[in-house]
Design a protein around this motif. Structure first.
Motif, short mmCIF file in Angstrom:
data_model
loop_
_atom_site.label_atom_id
_atom_site.label_comp_id
_atom_site.label_asym_id
_atom_site.label_seq_id
_atom_site.Cartn_x
_atom_site.Cartn_y
_atom_site.Cartn_z
N ASP A 34 0.84 -1.20 0.00
CA ASP A 34 0.00 0.00 0.00
C ASP A 34 0.87 1.25 0.00
N ASN A 38 1.00 4.27 -2.81
CA ASN A 38 0.81 5.69 -2.51
C ASN A 38 2.05 6.51 -2.83
N GLN A 58 -14.02 -5.66 -0.56
CA GLN A 58 -14.09 -5.45 0.89
C GLN A 58 -12.72 -5.08 1.46
N ASN A 61 -11.95 -1.46 0.56
CA ASN A 61 -12.72 -0.54 1.40
C ASN A 61 -12.19 -0.52 2.82
N LYS A 62 -11.87 -1.69 3.36
CA LYS A 62 -11.38 -1.78 4.74
C LYS A 62 -10.04 -1.06 4.90
N ARG A 63 -9.20 -1.19 3.89
CA ARG A 63 -7.87 -0.58 3.96
C ARG A 63 -7.85 0.86 3.48
N LYS A 64 -9.01 1.35 3.03
CA LYS A 64 -9.16 2.74 2.60
C LYS A 64 -8.16 3.11 1.51
N ILE A 65 -8.11 2.24 0.50
CA ILE A 65 -7.21 2.47 -0.63
C ILE A 65 -7.99 2.55 -1.95
N SER A 66 -9.26 2.91 -1.85
CA SER A 66 -10.10 2.93 -3.05
C SER A 66 -9.61 3.92 -4.10
N GLU A 67 -8.88 4.96 -3.69
CA GLU A 67 -8.33 5.90 -4.67
C GLU A 67 -7.21 5.25 -5.48
#
Length: 182
Positions: A34, A38, A58, A61-67
């Motif tokens: 990740d 980034n 899922q 979304n959980k790791r908040k890396i949708s961008e």
């Protein structure tokens, strides 16, 4: 691209760097991966609609890396060659292979390739002017992403590996050789 089979439930991913640097990646990243996504402004493009698609969504979304992740859906067979031509680096990780068709397709498109250091991939290893046609790595997340970073930051090495890939197809994996050997 996501692919599942009975023996291997790993995913095939395609990462795309926002400044038109694109790679494919098979396997899943953890926090180290990740950070590489980034830090290098890489976007992961996941194509396919296999059994693990919802689980992948899922995790994203959980790791908040949708961008950093885009789900493209299924790739049709007739679009695969174009897909390979659009990427700059192909990464294929696996716990076991015999003779990977995907790696052969990437070789024929002259792509630099990072792949798992396993028997089947070792069987594909050839050299052109002392440069390997595939860049072998162990399957640790840190090693994988270090190699990805290395190739992203070294255009000369990308070119040499891609050229070796293409030359190896012409010499060792052409239609005549493959017909008689397999």
């Amino acid at each position: 691209k996501e692919k599942t089979d009975k023996n291997n439930s790993e995913k095939i991913f395609r990462y795309e760097k926002k400044n038109n640097k694109k790679i494919s990646f098979r396997g899943g990243g953890r926090s180290y991966g990740d950070n590489i996504l980034n830090k290098n402004n890489i976007v992961l493009k996941l194509a396919g609609n296999g059994d693990t698609l919802n689980a992948c969504k899922q995790i994203v979304n959980k790791r908040k890396i949708s961008e950093n992740v885009i789900f493209d859906g299924n790739l049709e067979k007739k679009k695969l060659n174009k897909w390979f031509q659009e990427i700059d680096l192909y990464v294929h990780l696996s716990k076991g292979e015999t003779s990977s068709t995907s790696i052969l397709q990437a070789l024929s498109n002259g792509l630099p390739i990072i792949c798992s250091k396993i028997e089947g991939n070792l069987n594909l290893l050839r050299y052109y002017k002392k440069t390997p046609n595939v860049y072998l790595t162990n399957n640790s997340e840190k090693a994988i992403f270090k190699n990805i970073q290395l190739l992203f930051n070294n255009k000369a090495l990308q070119f040499k590996l891609g050229n070796s890939a293409y030359q190896s197809v012409k010499k060792y994996f052409n239609i005549e050789k493959m017909f008689y050997e397999y």
